[in-house]
Design a protein around this motif. Structure first.
Motif, PDB file in Angstrom:
ATOM      1  N   PHE A  41      -2.542  -4.625  16.741  1.00 48.16           N
ATOM      2  CA  PHE A  41      -3.687  -5.488  16.451  1.00 48.16           C
ATOM      3  C   PHE A  41      -4.799  -4.616  15.890  1.00 48.16           C
ATOM      4  N   PHE A  42      -5.300  -4.975  14.717  1.00 46.54           N
ATOM      5  CA  PHE A  42      -6.330  -4.176  14.052  1.00 46.54           C
ATOM      6  C   PHE A  42      -7.674  -4.869  14.177  1.00 46.54           C
ATOM      7  N   LYS A  43      -8.454  -4.391  15.109  1.00 39.92           N
ATOM      8  CA  LYS A  43      -9.791  -4.943  15.313  1.00 39.92           C
ATOM      9  C   LYS A  43     -10.656  -4.666  14.095  1.00 39.92           C
ATOM     10  N   GLY A  44     -11.331  -5.696  13.627  1.00 36.12           N
ATOM     11  CA  GLY A  44     -12.227  -5.555  12.483  1.00 36.12           C
ATOM     12  C   GLY A  44     -11.557  -5.758  11.135  1.00 36.12           C
ATOM     13  N   GLU A  45     -10.215  -5.811  11.104  1.00 34.79           N
ATOM     14  CA  GLU A  45      -9.504  -6.073   9.856  1.00 34.79           C
ATOM     15  C   GLU A  45      -9.162  -7.560   9.770  1.00 34.79           C
ATOM     16  N   VAL A  46      -9.399  -8.155   8.609  1.00 36.43           N
ATOM     17  CA  VAL A  46      -9.092  -9.569   8.422  1.00 36.43           C
ATOM     18  C   VAL A  46      -7.794  -9.701   7.631  1.00 36.43           C
ATOM     19  N   HIS A  47      -7.400 -10.934   7.399  1.00 37.42           N
ATOM     20  CA  HIS A  47      -6.106 -11.204   6.784  1.00 37.42           C
ATOM     21  C   HIS A  47      -5.931 -10.476   5.455  1.00 37.42           C
ATOM     22  N   GLY A  48      -6.980 -10.403   4.675  1.00 36.09           N
ATOM     23  CA  GLY A  48      -6.876  -9.796   3.346  1.00 36.09           C
ATOM     24  C   GLY A  48      -6.925  -8.284   3.331  1.00 36.09           C
ATOM     25  N   THR A  49      -7.254  -7.653   4.462  1.00 37.74           N
ATOM     26  CA  THR A  49      -7.388  -6.193   4.480  1.00 37.74           C
ATOM     27  C   THR A  49      -6.389  -5.496   5.393  1.00 37.74           C
ATOM     28  N   VAL A  50      -5.664  -6.233   6.210  1.00 30.91           N
ATOM     29  CA  VAL A  50      -4.852  -5.618   7.257  1.00 30.91           C
ATOM     30  C   VAL A  50      -3.632  -4.886   6.717  1.00 30.91           C
ATOM     31  N   SER A  51      -3.178  -5.211   5.497  1.00 31.42           N
ATOM     32  CA  SER A  51      -1.967  -4.581   4.972  1.00 31.42           C
ATOM     33  C   SER A  51      -2.101  -3.072   4.848  1.00 31.42           C
ATOM     34  N   TYR A  52      -3.275  -2.598   4.447  1.00 30.08           N
ATOM     35  CA  TYR A  52      -3.419  -1.157   4.214  1.00 30.08           C
ATOM     36  C   TYR A  52      -3.198  -0.355   5.498  1.00 30.08           C
ATOM     37  N   PRO A  53      -3.961  -0.604   6.560  1.00 35.83           N
ATOM     38  CA  PRO A  53      -3.686   0.156   7.791  1.00 35.83           C
ATOM     39  C   PRO A  53      -2.335  -0.200   8.386  1.00 35.83           C
ATOM     40  N   GLY A  54      -1.907  -1.462   8.216  1.00 32.87           N
ATOM     41  CA  GLY A  54      -0.612  -1.858   8.738  1.00 32.87           C
ATOM     42  C   GLY A  54       0.528  -1.095   8.093  1.00 32.87           C
ATOM     43  N   ASN A  55       0.484  -0.937   6.786  1.00 30.03           N
ATOM     44  CA  ASN A  55       1.549  -0.228   6.091  1.00 30.03           C
ATOM     45  C   ASN A  55       1.568   1.249   6.440  1.00 30.03           C
ATOM     46  N   TYR A  56       0.412   1.840   6.642  1.00 34.29           N
ATOM     47  CA  TYR A  56       0.339   3.246   7.041  1.00 34.29           C
ATOM     48  C   TYR A  56       1.004   3.447   8.400  1.00 34.29           C
ATOM     49  N   GLU A  57       0.624   2.615   9.357  1.00 30.93           N
ATOM     50  CA  GLU A  57       1.192   2.739  10.699  1.00 30.93           C
ATOM     51  C   GLU A  57       2.675   2.380  10.698  1.00 30.93           C
ATOM     52  N   ALA A  58       3.061   1.428   9.877  1.00 34.62           N
ATOM     53  CA  ALA A  58       4.464   1.015   9.817  1.00 34.62           C
ATOM     54  C   ALA A  58       5.356   2.156   9.343  1.00 34.62           C
ATOM     55  N   LEU A  59       4.934   2.875   8.316  1.00 39.00           N
ATOM     56  CA  LEU A  59       5.732   3.989   7.811  1.00 39.00           C
ATOM     57  C   LEU A  59       5.912   5.064   8.877  1.00 39.00           C
ATOM     58  N   LYS A  60       4.854   5.376   9.605  1.00 28.88           N
ATOM     59  CA  LYS A  60       4.947   6.391  10.647  1.00 28.88           C
ATOM     60  C   LYS A  60       5.831   5.916  11.796  1.00 28.88           C
ATOM     61  N   PHE A  61       5.802   4.620  12.080  1.00 29.91           N
ATOM     62  CA  PHE A  61       6.634   4.063  13.145  1.00 29.91           C
ATOM     63  C   PHE A  61       8.112   4.059  12.749  1.00 29.91           C
ATOM     64  N   ILE A  62       8.414   3.572  11.567  1.00 33.78           N
ATOM     65  CA  ILE A  62       9.807   3.474  11.132  1.00 33.78           C
ATOM     66  C   ILE A  62      10.471   4.841  11.088  1.00 33.78           C
ATOM     67  N   PHE A  63       9.746   5.842  10.601  1.00 34.53           N
ATOM     68  CA  PHE A  63      10.317   7.176  10.454  1.00 34.53           C
ATOM     69  C   PHE A  63       9.883   8.120  11.569  1.00 34.53           C
ATOM     70  N   ASN A  64       9.551   7.559  12.712  1.00 35.10           N
ATOM     71  CA  ASN A  64       9.172   8.373  13.864  1.00 35.10           C
ATOM     72  C   ASN A  64      10.288   9.351  14.220  1.00 35.10           C
ATOM     73  N   GLY A  65       9.928  10.624  14.377  1.00 36.28           N
ATOM     74  CA  GLY A  65      10.914  11.648  14.676  1.00 36.28           C
ATOM     75  C   GLY A  65      11.307  12.477  13.472  1.00 36.28           C
ATOM     76  N   PHE A  66      10.817  12.105  12.289  1.00 34.38           N
ATOM     77  CA  PHE A  66      11.166  12.842  11.078  1.00 34.38           C
ATOM     78  C   PHE A  66      10.374  14.143  10.961  1.00 34.38           C
ATOM     79  N   ARG A  67       9.132  14.137  11.422  1.00 36.57           N
ATOM     80  CA  ARG A  67       8.270  15.314  11.243  1.00 36.57           C
ATOM     81  C   ARG A  67       8.817  16.511  12.025  1.00 36.57           C
ATOM     82  N   THR A  68       8.741  17.670  11.403  1.00 36.38           N
ATOM     83  CA  THR A  68       9.154  18.909  12.050  1.00 36.38           C
ATOM     84  C   THR A  68       8.009  19.915  11.997  1.00 36.38           C
TER      85      THR A  68
END
Length: 352
Positions: free
Chosen positions: A260-287
């Protein structure tokens, strides 16, 4: 006079060349036009290739593919985001090909059922009258777009679908009905209110039939601060997303994250959402490159663990191995340098 004329022409040529070089453009991607027999129309797609894609000093590599809905709104920033998050030695994900799909009839393509919703102003008017074509659009992606991308580019058999609003609705519907289409799904503020929350019912039906979600799949859902920020602007959306979250989390069998992104509305949530999504999907890749000085075998172990977790094989890229080898050489870790030289020769034997 002739001499001065020649010098003047030469000077103008130098200026022209300098200005031409100064005006070289930095391009984010390339446009492709694909005629869809299924949709009976031309579809425009935008493709972003990783920075190492055309690097002739390393072996030609294959890359995971991210299919991005609403490409005209998201492509430019998303391409830069993947480049930033995949830069070595701090990479949170492998380099990826990004395929942005530009809309033609957005409501038609992204909604799973025909709308029966009447206008509150005019009861004789059905809202979203062109809706209900998502199965055709899904067929276009699977049967036409994906084969086209595989033929044109060097792709790995790992793919992600990213959508927002109606695109998020499409992503979750595809996950429930065709979970093998993609390895991971991202739904930013999905319109789960659609058709009396039909996907909430489909989620319950899916679990009643299958008991658990497919193994080694990932689903990320972001939620905007719509209700709090806009005085119940869309309480149906908020309630539906929360219902979906409760069902999925209570089942507990899916690699799932909700933010849940406090302060982000429907039209702006994709940017932080996509950033966090990439880190979540590929969690464990960083070395951590510094760890490999004492225990160089950790690199292969980490990639094996990551591959087992994510359900697809990933190996260290040649460009990353070159960075590691240079680090070991500069810091005089001779044993580690030799280890990684041998690993590079094993994984990429065609480059001498």
């Amino acid at each position: 006079m002739n001499k001065w004329f020649k010098w003047a022409c030469f000077a103008l040529l130098i200026i022209f060349i300098s200005e031409t070089k100064a005006q070289e453009k930095v391009t984010v991607g390339e446009k492709q036009i694909l005629f869809s027999k299924i949709l009976k129309e031309n579809r425009e797609i935008w493709v972003h290739l990783p920075k190492t894609y055309d690097d002739n000093s390393i072996s030609p590599a294959k890359y995971p593919v991210i299919y991005l809905l609403d490409g005209e709104n998201n492509f430019e920033y998303y391409a830069g985001m993947t480049d930033f998050l995949s830069r070595p030695p701090y990479a949170d994900l492998p380099e990826c090909i990004v395929v942005g799909i530009k809309n033609t009839e957005r409501t038609r393509d992204l909604t799973p059922t025909k709308s029966q919703k009447k206008s509150p102003v005019n009861p004789n008017l059905i809202l979203f009258a062109d809706s209900g074509g998502s199965e055709n659009f899904r067929s276009f992606i699977q049967k036409e777009l994906k084969p086209f991308i595989r033929k044109q580019y060097r792709t790995q058999e790992y793919s992600v679908l990213v959508g927002h609003s109606f695109g998020g609705l499409f992503a979750i519907h595809d996950f429930l009905t065709h979970p093998d289409d993609f390895n991971a799904y991202v739904a930013n503020d999905p319109s789960l209110w659609w058709d009396h929350k039909i996907l909430i019912s489909k989620t319950r039906d899916y679990l009643e039939k299958n008991k658990k979600f497919p193994a080694k799949k990932s689903l990320y859902v972001s939620q905007a601060d719509n209700e709090e920020q806009q005085k119940n602007w869309n309480s149906d959306m908020t309630q539906a997303i929360n219902e979906f979250r409760t069902i999925v989390e209570q089942n507990g069998t899916l690699n799932y994250k909700h933010t849940f992104f406090k302060g982000e509305v429907h039209g702006t949530v994709s940017y932080p959402g996509n950033y966090e999504a990439l880190k979540f999907i590929f969690n464990g890749f960083r070395t951590n490159i510094k760890e490999f000085a004492k225990s160089p075998e950790q690199l292969e172990e980490k990639y094996k663990t990551f591959s087992d977790t994510i359900g697809a094989e990933f190996i260290p890229s040649e460009s990353y191995l070159n960075i590691i080898i240079k680090f070991m050489k500069n810091n005089e870790f001779k044993n580690a340098e030799t280890y990684f030289m041998n690993l590079k020769n094993k994984l990429y034997p065609d480059i001498q």
